[in-house]
Design a protein around this motif. Sequence first.
Motif, short mmCIF file in Angstrom:
data_model
loop_
_atom_site.label_atom_id
_atom_site.label_comp_id
_atom_site.label_asym_id
_atom_site.label_seq_id
_atom_site.Cartn_x
_atom_site.Cartn_y
_atom_site.Cartn_z
N ASP A 145 0.82 -1.21 0.00
CA ASP A 145 0.00 0.00 0.00
C ASP A 145 0.87 1.27 0.00
O ASP A 145 0.86 2.06 0.94
CB ASP A 145 -0.93 -0.04 1.24
N ILE A 146 1.69 1.39 -1.05
CA ILE A 146 2.52 2.58 -1.19
C ILE A 146 2.03 3.32 -2.43
O ILE A 146 1.87 2.70 -3.50
CB ILE A 146 4.00 2.20 -1.37
N SER A 147 1.78 4.62 -2.30
CA SER A 147 1.23 5.34 -3.45
C SER A 147 2.25 5.34 -4.59
O SER A 147 3.47 5.41 -4.36
CB SER A 147 0.84 6.76 -3.08
N ALA A 148 1.75 5.24 -5.79
CA ALA A 148 2.59 5.03 -6.97
C ALA A 148 3.63 6.12 -7.15
O ALA A 148 4.73 5.87 -7.63
CB ALA A 148 1.71 4.93 -8.22
N ASP A 149 3.30 7.35 -6.75
CA ASP A 149 4.26 8.44 -6.94
C ASP A 149 5.42 8.38 -5.95
O ASP A 149 6.41 9.07 -6.11
CB ASP A 149 3.55 9.80 -6.86
N LYS A 150 5.28 7.56 -4.93
CA LYS A 150 6.38 7.42 -3.96
C LYS A 150 7.25 6.20 -4.25
O LYS A 150 8.43 6.18 -3.95
CB LYS A 150 5.82 7.29 -2.55
N GLN A 151 6.65 5.19 -4.80
CA GLN A 151 7.35 3.92 -4.99
C GLN A 151 8.46 4.05 -6.04
O GLN A 151 8.25 4.54 -7.14
CB GLN A 151 6.35 2.84 -5.40
N VAL A 152 9.65 3.62 -5.64
CA VAL A 152 10.79 3.64 -6.56
C VAL A 152 11.06 2.19 -6.98
O VAL A 152 11.19 1.31 -6.12
CB VAL A 152 12.04 4.22 -5.86
N ASP A 153 11.14 1.97 -8.27
CA ASP A 153 11.41 0.62 -8.77
C ASP A 153 12.92 0.42 -8.88
O ASP A 153 13.57 0.99 -9.75
CB ASP A 153 10.73 0.45 -10.14
N LEU A 154 13.44 -0.39 -7.98
CA LEU A 154 14.90 -0.57 -7.91
C LEU A 154 15.47 -1.10 -9.22
O LEU A 154 16.56 -0.71 -9.64
CB LEU A 154 15.24 -1.53 -6.76
N ASN A 155 14.71 -1.98 -9.85
CA ASN A 155 15.23 -2.60 -11.08
C ASN A 155 15.28 -1.63 -12.25
O ASN A 155 15.97 -1.87 -13.23
CB ASN A 155 14.39 -3.83 -11.43
N ALA A 156 14.57 -0.53 -12.12
CA ALA A 156 14.58 0.46 -13.21
C ALA A 156 15.75 1.43 -13.05
O ALA A 156 16.03 2.24 -13.93
CB ALA A 156 13.26 1.23 -13.21
N ILE A 157 16.44 1.34 -11.93
CA ILE A 157 17.54 2.27 -11.67
C ILE A 157 18.86 1.66 -12.13
O ILE A 157 19.18 0.52 -11.79
CB ILE A 157 17.58 2.64 -10.17
N GLU A 158 19.60 2.42 -12.94
CA GLU A 158 20.86 1.91 -13.45
C GLU A 158 22.02 2.21 -12.50
O GLU A 158 22.86 1.37 -12.22
CB GLU A 158 21.16 2.49 -14.84
N ASP A 159 22.04 3.44 -12.01
CA ASP A 159 23.17 3.90 -11.21
C ASP A 159 22.77 4.04 -9.74
O ASP A 159 21.82 4.76 -9.42
CB ASP A 159 23.62 5.27 -11.76
N PRO A 160 23.46 3.33 -8.84
CA PRO A 160 23.06 3.41 -7.42
C PRO A 160 23.12 4.82 -6.82
O PRO A 160 22.49 5.09 -5.80
CB PRO A 160 24.04 2.47 -6.72
N HIS A 161 23.87 5.72 -7.47
CA HIS A 161 23.91 7.10 -6.97
C HIS A 161 22.52 7.73 -7.00
O HIS A 161 22.24 8.65 -6.25
CB HIS A 161 24.87 7.95 -7.81
N ASP A 162 21.67 7.20 -7.90
CA ASP A 162 20.32 7.75 -8.00
C ASP A 162 19.44 7.39 -6.80
O ASP A 162 18.30 7.83 -6.70
CB ASP A 162 19.64 7.25 -9.29
N LEU A 163 20.00 6.58 -5.90
CA LEU A 163 19.23 6.21 -4.70
C LEU A 163 19.44 7.19 -3.56
O LEU A 163 18.91 6.99 -2.47
CB LEU A 163 19.64 4.80 -4.25
N ALA A 164 20.21 8.25 -3.82
CA ALA A 164 20.61 9.15 -2.73
C ALA A 164 19.44 9.75 -1.97
O ALA A 164 19.58 10.08 -0.79
CB ALA A 164 21.50 10.26 -3.29
#
Lengths: 214, 454
Positions: A82-101
């Motif tokens: 139950d996480i709203s779609a605009d908050k959920q980050v799809d880890l597999n769609a991220i190429e560079d871990p720096h984008d997880l900052a």
Amino acid sequence: MSSRDKILKSINRHLVPAAPLPDMDQAWIQFDNPTEQFLTMLSAVGGRGEVVANLQAVSAKLHEEPFYDDAKQICSLVPNLDISADKQVDLNAIEDPHDLADIDFAIVPGEFAVAENGAIWVTDAQVKHKALYFIAQHVVIVVHASDILHNMHEAYPRTGLNTEAFQQTPHFGVFISGPSKTADIEQSLVIGAHGARSLRVFLVEESFDRAQFK
Amino acid sequence: MAGHAQLADKFVANEERAQWHDKSLWFVRHKRDNISHSIPEWETLRETASQVKLHTVAHLAQYLEEFETNAKKLGVTVHWASNAAEHNEIVLSILQEHNVKRVVKSKSMLTEECHLNPHLEAAGMEVVDTDLGERIVQLRKEPPSHIVLPAIHIKKEEVGEVFHEHLGTEAGASDPGYLTEAARQHLRENFLAADAGITGVNFGIASTGGIVVCTNEGNADLGTALPNLHIACMGIEKLIPSPDHLSLYTRLLARSATGQPITTYTSHFHGPKPGGEMHIVLVDNGRSDILGSDDFRRSLSCIRCGACMNTCPVYRRSGGHSYQSTVPGPIGSILGPSQNAKEHSSLPFACSLCGSCTDVCPVKIDLHHQLLTWRKEIYVRGLLPFSKTFPMKVMSKVFQRPGLYAFGGKVARKALRLMPRWMIYNPLNGWGRQRDLPEAPKESFRDLYKKRKK
């Protein structure tokens, strides 16, 4: 001669008395109630844990968390939360871990927990970027309530480190025990050094399929 | 080079500070006691861990080769360095090959021992130590004074000053929570900007080729999870045979070090992260020589928990910097002379031989015995200063002549009673500088014995 050979030769020129490997199968510590012990240790190291009935209950509990509803980016590897779609980050769609900052919450599965020290074993087996465990401001770990071991001697065989599978491909695994902390300034304990500012652990009673995790 | 006693003089000159330092470390020692007493099999753990280390050292070459083979299977490049200079060159060349400008380092006593930072900085690289305590001492341009608590000698007001100057925190701020938050923000920028991460190694596992790094802050993890290049620097004595043995050391390390049940992050690296590169540099730097010594071999078992320093009455009162050695305290006073006996000849003499270090050592190193052996060794090698050898020679001559001994005793007993204070407590009487001599008895033991026989 290469340094490798030089070092090995330097070691081998010494006669060192033989010393047998001791038996590791000994009477190591056991607890009457490992769940209770785990929760006690976890709180002693600055974490927070509780037993919940199922994954739905995890979702409900998270909404009671003070920062949770303010979070802008949540990366959950636990389904149906139950996480709203605009908050959920799809880890597999991220190429560079720096984008997880800017991740506020990471919600991740743990393989098992250890009663003697409040540690939980997590790996990068189903997690594309292991940075997630360390870069998120708050970390939530979900573990099956029956996966609580007494001590580290039971824990290491469960990690599978010595198995073919772990040695064929590069792998990373970490015991996490509490939120990131330091006491480097006059021995004052401060929670939230580089990694998570908080660690919350849910021990889920209802069995769930680990394969559901992304 | 000034000896330990001269350097400690400076530290104890500020009595208030010396007492504060003593108390800080005693607090840590106390936490260690509490948590070790909560484990019923503590002594079994120590004994087993000690045996595993002795076994590994006895088969070190074989385990190193096994480790290398397995690490390579995981895609790790393994390097070997005979000494500090070679280690530094290897690390520098890997970084240069990857055009690295900025490096984040997690606490590593080995890279301290090799003086890696200045070497990389001279080549134009920026090296940021990311452990908070290490960062504080790095900004102050001084070495760590403790292997687990690098900034234990620094007061929070002083941290506030350094952070005000370098990180722009408010002037006069000294709240540890506020300062740690400022460091968190500052170091996050560095983690995100780094091209490479360097870590030390707590344990290398021969049967898997993996390494284990333990931190509370998570700095080794952030420092290696973001950049693509990870260089791990490892002393060859850090090996253990298999993951099952890690259970011993992960139980002992943090409990002995800071009184925690385990470090917050106990990370097991088995090969590079996807798309990344991992290098392990195996460093000898004198360790294989120690291996050959029956007297000092057990010092290779050290897992660098720092328990021996926290308990040592001399370390607590003289501060880590007085040892002028990367590893201070009891274990450092053994390792220092092993690397350079001349330079560190005064360290084994700092010991009070109380044996407390031996009692707390999680791998049962016979520290105080080794320190005593070092004293003998330093004498044999002719490294004792004249101020110690000359009186010993004089006393040896006196002891060989009973008449002279009896006469000397008589004179001394009389003189000590009659001479004014300023004549007895002169610069030649080093012992009497901080304490009074015992009151001289009227009769000698010889006189008493004769009387009783009558």
